[in-house]
Design a protein around this motif. Structure first.
Motif, PDB file in Angstrom:
ATOM      1  N   ALA A   1     -64.382  -7.841 -41.154  1.00  0.00           N
ATOM      2  CA  ALA A   1     -64.069  -9.149 -40.564  1.00  0.00           C
ATOM      3  C   ALA A   1     -65.099  -9.503 -39.490  1.00  0.00           C
ATOM      4  CB  ALA A   1     -62.671  -9.136 -39.941  1.00  0.00           C
ATOM      5  N   TYR A   2     -65.630 -10.683 -39.587  1.00  0.00           N
ATOM      6  CA  TYR A   2     -66.534 -11.281 -38.595  1.00  0.00           C
ATOM      7  C   TYR A   2     -67.924 -10.642 -38.513  1.00  0.00           C
ATOM      8  CZ  TYR A   2     -62.391 -13.784 -37.077  1.00  0.00           C
ATOM      9  OH  TYR A   2     -61.273 -14.579 -37.059  1.00  0.00           O
ATOM     10  N   GLN A   3     -68.054  -9.323 -38.609  1.00  0.00           N
ATOM     11  CA  GLN A   3     -69.342  -8.691 -38.317  1.00  0.00           C
ATOM     12  C   GLN A   3     -70.471  -9.205 -39.210  1.00  0.00           C
ATOM     13  OE1 GLN A   3     -68.991  -7.056 -35.446  1.00  0.00           O
ATOM     14  NE2 GLN A   3     -66.977  -7.865 -35.897  1.00  0.00           N
TER      15      GLN A   3
ATOM     16  N   ILE B   1     -49.604 -19.236 -42.752  1.00  0.00           N
ATOM     17  CA  ILE B   1     -50.430 -18.463 -41.829  1.00  0.00           C
ATOM     18  C   ILE B   1     -51.878 -18.439 -42.306  1.00  0.00           C
ATOM     19  CG2 ILE B   1     -48.498 -17.002 -41.082  1.00  0.00           C
ATOM     20  CD1 ILE B   1     -49.942 -14.675 -42.340  1.00  0.00           C
ATOM     21  N   GLU B   2     -52.766 -18.230 -41.323  1.00  0.00           N
ATOM     22  CA  GLU B   2     -54.210 -18.240 -41.596  1.00  0.00           C
ATOM     23  C   GLU B   2     -54.833 -16.941 -41.116  1.00  0.00           C
ATOM     24  OE1 GLU B   2     -54.991 -23.025 -40.981  1.00  0.00           O
ATOM     25  OE2 GLU B   2     -55.353 -21.698 -39.291  1.00  0.00           O
ATOM     26  N   SER B   3     -54.221 -15.847 -41.528  1.00  0.00           N
ATOM     27  CA  SER B   3     -54.696 -14.560 -41.051  1.00  0.00           C
ATOM     28  C   SER B   3     -56.012 -14.192 -41.722  1.00  0.00           C
ATOM     29  CB  SER B   3     -53.656 -13.514 -41.417  1.00  0.00           C
ATOM     30  OG  SER B   3     -53.485 -12.681 -40.349  1.00  0.00           O
ATOM     31  N   GLY B   4     -56.998 -13.810 -40.924  1.00  0.00           N
ATOM     32  CA  GLY B   4     -58.291 -13.452 -41.507  1.00  0.00           C
ATOM     33  C   GLY B   4     -58.621 -11.990 -41.291  1.00  0.00           C
ATOM     34  N   ARG B   5     -58.743 -11.634 -40.034  1.00  0.00           N
ATOM     35  CA  ARG B   5     -59.105 -10.261 -39.680  1.00  0.00           C
ATOM     36  C   ARG B   5     -58.213  -9.243 -40.386  1.00  0.00           C
ATOM     37  NH1 ARG B   5     -61.395  -8.527 -34.875  1.00  0.00           N
ATOM     38  NH2 ARG B   5     -61.185 -10.631 -34.053  1.00  0.00           N
ATOM     39  N   TYR B   6     -56.889  -9.517 -40.350  1.00  0.00           N
ATOM     40  CA  TYR B   6     -55.943  -8.558 -40.924  1.00  0.00           C
ATOM     41  C   TYR B   6     -56.201  -8.344 -42.425  1.00  0.00           C
ATOM     42  CZ  TYR B   6     -51.598  -6.250 -42.119  1.00  0.00           C
ATOM     43  OH  TYR B   6     -50.691  -5.341 -42.571  1.00  0.00           O
TER      44      TYR B   6
ATOM     45  N   GLY C   1     -54.129 -17.815 -37.213  1.00  0.00           N
ATOM     46  CA  GLY C   1     -54.390 -16.396 -37.499  1.00  0.00           C
ATOM     47  C   GLY C   1     -53.979 -15.532 -36.330  1.00  0.00           C
ATOM     48  N   GLY C   2     -54.649 -14.432 -36.168  1.00  0.00           N
ATOM     49  CA  GLY C   2     -54.410 -13.621 -34.987  1.00  0.00           C
ATOM     50  C   GLY C   2     -53.775 -12.271 -35.229  1.00  0.00           C
ATOM     51  N   LEU C   3     -53.238 -12.052 -36.439  1.00  0.00           N
ATOM     52  CA  LEU C   3     -52.651 -10.742 -36.739  1.00  0.00           C
ATOM     53  C   LEU C   3     -53.684  -9.647 -36.455  1.00  0.00           C
ATOM     54  CD1 LEU C   3     -50.753 -10.704 -40.149  1.00  0.00           C
ATOM     55  CD2 LEU C   3     -50.063  -9.581 -38.029  1.00  0.00           C
TER      56      LEU C   3
ATOM     57  N   LEU D   1     -62.201 -18.982 -44.030  1.00  0.00           N
ATOM     58  CA  LEU D   1     -63.525 -18.575 -44.518  1.00  0.00           C
ATOM     59  C   LEU D   1     -64.447 -18.088 -43.413  1.00  0.00           C
ATOM     60  CD1 LEU D   1     -64.089 -21.298 -47.241  1.00  0.00           C
ATOM     61  CD2 LEU D   1     -64.256 -18.831 -47.602  1.00  0.00           C
ATOM     62  N   LYS D   2     -64.249 -18.581 -42.189  1.00  0.00           N
ATOM     63  CA  LYS D   2     -65.198 -18.206 -41.140  1.00  0.00           C
ATOM     64  C   LYS D   2     -65.215 -16.699 -40.880  1.00  0.00           C
ATOM     65  CE  LYS D   2     -62.806 -18.113 -36.685  1.00  0.00           C
ATOM     66  NZ  LYS D   2     -61.468 -18.691 -36.688  1.00  0.00           N
ATOM     67  N   VAL D   3     -64.171 -15.993 -41.283  1.00  0.00           N
ATOM     68  CA  VAL D   3     -64.077 -14.565 -40.989  1.00  0.00           C
ATOM     69  C   VAL D   3     -65.096 -13.758 -41.794  1.00  0.00           C
ATOM     70  CG1 VAL D   3     -62.505 -12.586 -40.929  1.00  0.00           C
ATOM     71  CG2 VAL D   3     -61.655 -14.883 -40.467  1.00  0.00           C
TER      72      VAL D   3
ATOM     73  N   GLY E   1     -55.155 -17.278 -30.789  1.00  0.00           N
ATOM     74  CA  GLY E   1     -56.273 -16.355 -30.540  1.00  0.00           C
ATOM     75  C   GLY E   1     -56.326 -15.290 -31.611  1.00  0.00           C
ATOM     76  N   SER E   2     -57.434 -14.565 -31.631  1.00  0.00           N
ATOM     77  CA  SER E   2     -57.611 -13.542 -32.640  1.00  0.00           C
ATOM     78  C   SER E   2     -57.194 -12.196 -32.066  1.00  0.00           C
ATOM     79  CB  SER E   2     -59.083 -13.494 -33.046  1.00  0.00           C
ATOM     80  OG  SER E   2     -59.231 -12.918 -34.318  1.00  0.00           O
ATOM     81  N   GLN E   3     -56.854 -11.255 -32.957  1.00  0.00           N
ATOM     82  CA  GLN E   3     -56.495  -9.906 -32.522  1.00  0.00           C
ATOM     83  C   GLN E   3     -55.438  -9.976 -31.405  1.00  0.00           C
ATOM     84  OE1 GLN E   3     -57.142  -7.180 -33.979  1.00  0.00           O
ATOM     85  NE2 GLN E   3     -57.098  -5.495 -32.574  1.00  0.00           N
TER      86      GLN E   3
END
Ligand SMILES: *Cc1c(COP(=O)(O)O)cnc(C)c1O
Length: 613
Positions: free
Chosen positions: A518-520, A320-325, A274-276, A86-88, A236-238
């Motif tokens: 994502a994130y912004q 997996i906990e992919s967010g950004r992707y 996450g991190g994808l 959810l934080k994403v 890590g992310s990205q």
């Protein structure tokens, strides 16, 4: 056709139509401009955040499908599950759609705080997984136990031994001893990228081997070893290269097998965090990501299978906990250009004298005689002349008129040169353009809408929504409307942005900022009290699109209220001061009051530099 690297970062989500407009690559391929126009007809001005739910659906499906495919290919016996962290981005329009599209896969949620956990308990389908990371106090643990009783399939992942102590104590107090416990492991293979502190031996999170052994003892003693079901890591992310992930997988796979051999027989899952990565780059030679989702899925499945087989343990379930992707592509920020700093540099502005200083006369000659074969050379010369002329001005040898003529001529020459030189953006040309760049004033706040550009210099793909069948000739730097000098995206020769020369008094020109989902939105800051822009959800249909959720940016009064100002007092004081003012005539007082009232009820983005934007 100008494509702004669409083929690199666009993932076939967008296209360019015959009118040179960015469009959605689905069904009738509606243009983004047509959506923006429809929304602005409702009186909305300023920046707009468009959400495209079909892109959320695409990403969720691709994650499951690629892993299912890999499982099949390698005859993998463990299961595959995914949760959305959810934080994403916690905005409700996104969460609702994501949960809807993920429902039949059993897509779950990851929470990192009490607030997020409470949201997860509402939006997660009972039975789909919830994972909880981050630092936990007794209260959060209590909420987790309640979630479990509610019927949620929840795993509390501990970050340290004191959390484990708290969980053991809570289980005893609440007489509830079948909550799932996960342990975040601290890997020696270090984290990557700008978020290296997420993994690695000096990471903020996770248990060392010594602590793991201690945790096993504590769990055994409390008769809770059977509740220990998952190990977790997040490097890590990205993650831009696949190798750090492979190292982490080997390490985690072996830890998993060892813990099982030590008696953790219900430990069945490895959670990769996450991190994808996604591809943000607009130029071929600056790619951010060096693997595909398919490769990622295959590597994960293959490595975990290999390790489990070697150690003769069951093949672990994978989380997996992919967010950004999953969510980056669904959000597009559209912001109007308010002004081109030097749009007034045209021939009419020249005020040449009968007798000009020799260098000005020479600049004029260059301007008259420039042609493709000498364009670069002339551009060079003109910039040298400009520097000499500016020095002459400082020393008092030329006057303000000469200086103005210099500015105008150099601008005209550079425009001509760029259009003559075509697409040959040589290093040299780029470095010259860096010095004659055009400043575009954009109706948005960089701090609010692209905080990662400000904070970690993350580039986002940027392109105009129209004019793509015309060659852009201006090396662009973008300025936001905050009064902070950091609110600028300078022209960067390594990642050059060229925009069109537009008369914004005559026509609208919108820029699209892509991959901002994502994130912004949640990292955004209220600098200068510019808040989250107006948002709209756009559903693409067989014959066009529908706007389903138009949510205007907060009004100024709402913003004050959020900050705990006494808004009544603010209104009363403003009104009282108008009423008591001796300088405002009695007849106009009413109008001034009305005006102030309407401004307070509106948002604070710019409306009217040129009466219509
Ligand atoms: C931030 C975070 C994620 C999401 O990372 P992405 O790079 O957005 O995929 C997943 N798990 C944990 C524990 C995190 O802290």
């Amino acid at each position: 056709m100008q494509r702004y690297g669409l083929d690199i970062w666009g993932d076939d989500n967008f296209c360019i139509n015959q009118n040179g407009e960015v469009c959605i690559n689905l069904y009738e391929k509606p243009s983004l401009l047509s959506m923006v126009k429809q929304i602005r007809q409702k009186g909305v001005k300023g920046p707009l955040l468009l959400r495209f739910p079909h892109l959320l659906k695409k990403q969720v499906e691709s994650v499951y499908e690629k892993f299912y495919q890999a499982k099949k290919e390698f005859f993998y016996e463990g299961s595959f599950s995914a949760v959305y962290p959810l934080k994403v981005n916690q905005y409700p329009e996104l969460v609702k759609h994501l949960m809807k599209y993920g429902e039949h896969y059993g897509y779950g949620l990851e929470a990192g705080s009490k607030a997020e956990l409470l949201l997860a308990m509402v939006y997660n389908k009972l039975g789909s997984p919830i994972t909880v990371n981050g630092f936990k106090d007794k209260e959060l643990i209590n909420i987790g136990f309640i979630a479990s009783k509610m019927g949620h399939n929840i795993t509390l992942i501990i970050e340290g031994l004191s959390e484990l102590k708290n969980i053991i104590q809570t289980a005893r107090e609440r007489k509830h001893n079948n909550i799932n416990i996960g342990i975040r492991i601290r890997l020696h293979s270090s984290g990557v990228g700008a978020w290296a502190k997420s993994g690695g031996i000096d990471s903020k999170f996770g248990l060392t081997s010594m602590e793991l052994l201690k945790a096993m003892k504590m769990l055994k003693k409390a008769d809770l070893l059977k509740s220990f079901t998952m190990i977790h890591f997040h490097i890590g992310s990205q993650i831009i290269d696949i190798n750090p992930l492979k190292r982490a997988l080997r390490e985690a796979g072996n830890i998993y097998a060892e813990l099982r051999k030590m008696g953790a027989r219900n430990l069945k899952a490895i959670n990769l965090g996450g991190g994808l990565a996604i591809e943000y780059s607009q130029s071929e030679n600056a790619r951010y990501r060096h693997y595909t989702l398919e490769e990622y899925a295959n590597d994960v499945i293959f490595l975990l299978k290999t390790i489990a087989n070697q150690k003769r343990e069951i093949e672990p379930d994978i989380f997996i906990e992919s967010g950004r992707y999953v969510v980056a592509s669904h959000g597009v920020l559209v912001a109007p250009v308010l002004e081109l700093f030097s749009q007034d540099y045209n021939e009419n502005r020249l005020e040449l004298k009968k007798k000009n200083p020799p260098l000005v006369a020479e600049l004029y000659d260059l301007y008259q005689s420039i042609e493709p074969k000498n364009a670069l050379e002339y551009l060079h010369d003109s910039i040298d002349h400009m520097e000499s002329l500016l020095t002459l001005f400082d020393l008092g040898y030329i006057d303000l008129k000469d200086r103005s003529n210099t500015e105008v001529l150099v601008n005209l020459i550079s425009k001509k040169a760029v259009s003559m030189l075509g697409d040959k953006h040589s290093r040299e040309l780029l470095s010259i353009q860096e010095r004659v760049q055009e400043r575009y004033l954009i109706n948005f706040s960089l701090f609010q809408s692209l905080p990662d550009f400000w904070g970690i210099k993350q580039n986002f793909p940027i392109m105009p929504l129209s004019h793509l069948n015309e060659r852009p000739t201006r090396a662009a730097s973008l300025w936001d409307i905050t009064c902070d000098s950091d609110g600028e995206m300078g022209f960067n020769p390594n990642n050059p942005l060229f925009l069109h020369e537009i008369n914004v008094n005559k026509e609208d020109y919108f820029l699209g900022f892509f991959l901002v989902g994502a994130y912004q939105e949640v990292l955004g800051m209220k600098h200068n009290l510019f808040v989250h822009p107006t948002e709209a959800t756009v559903q693409i249909t067989k014959n066009g699109f529908t706007i389903t959720n138009l949510l205007q940016s907060q009004s100024i009064l709402d913003i004050f209220e959020d900050m705990d100002y006494d808004v009544k007092m603010i209104k009363n004081t403003l009104f009282k001061r108008v009423k008591e003012s001796k300088k405002i005539s009695q007849e106009t007082k009413k109008d001034s009051l009305k005006e102030l009232e309407s401004y307070l009820e509106d948002n604070s983005y710019l409306k009217t530099i040129y009466n219509k934007r």
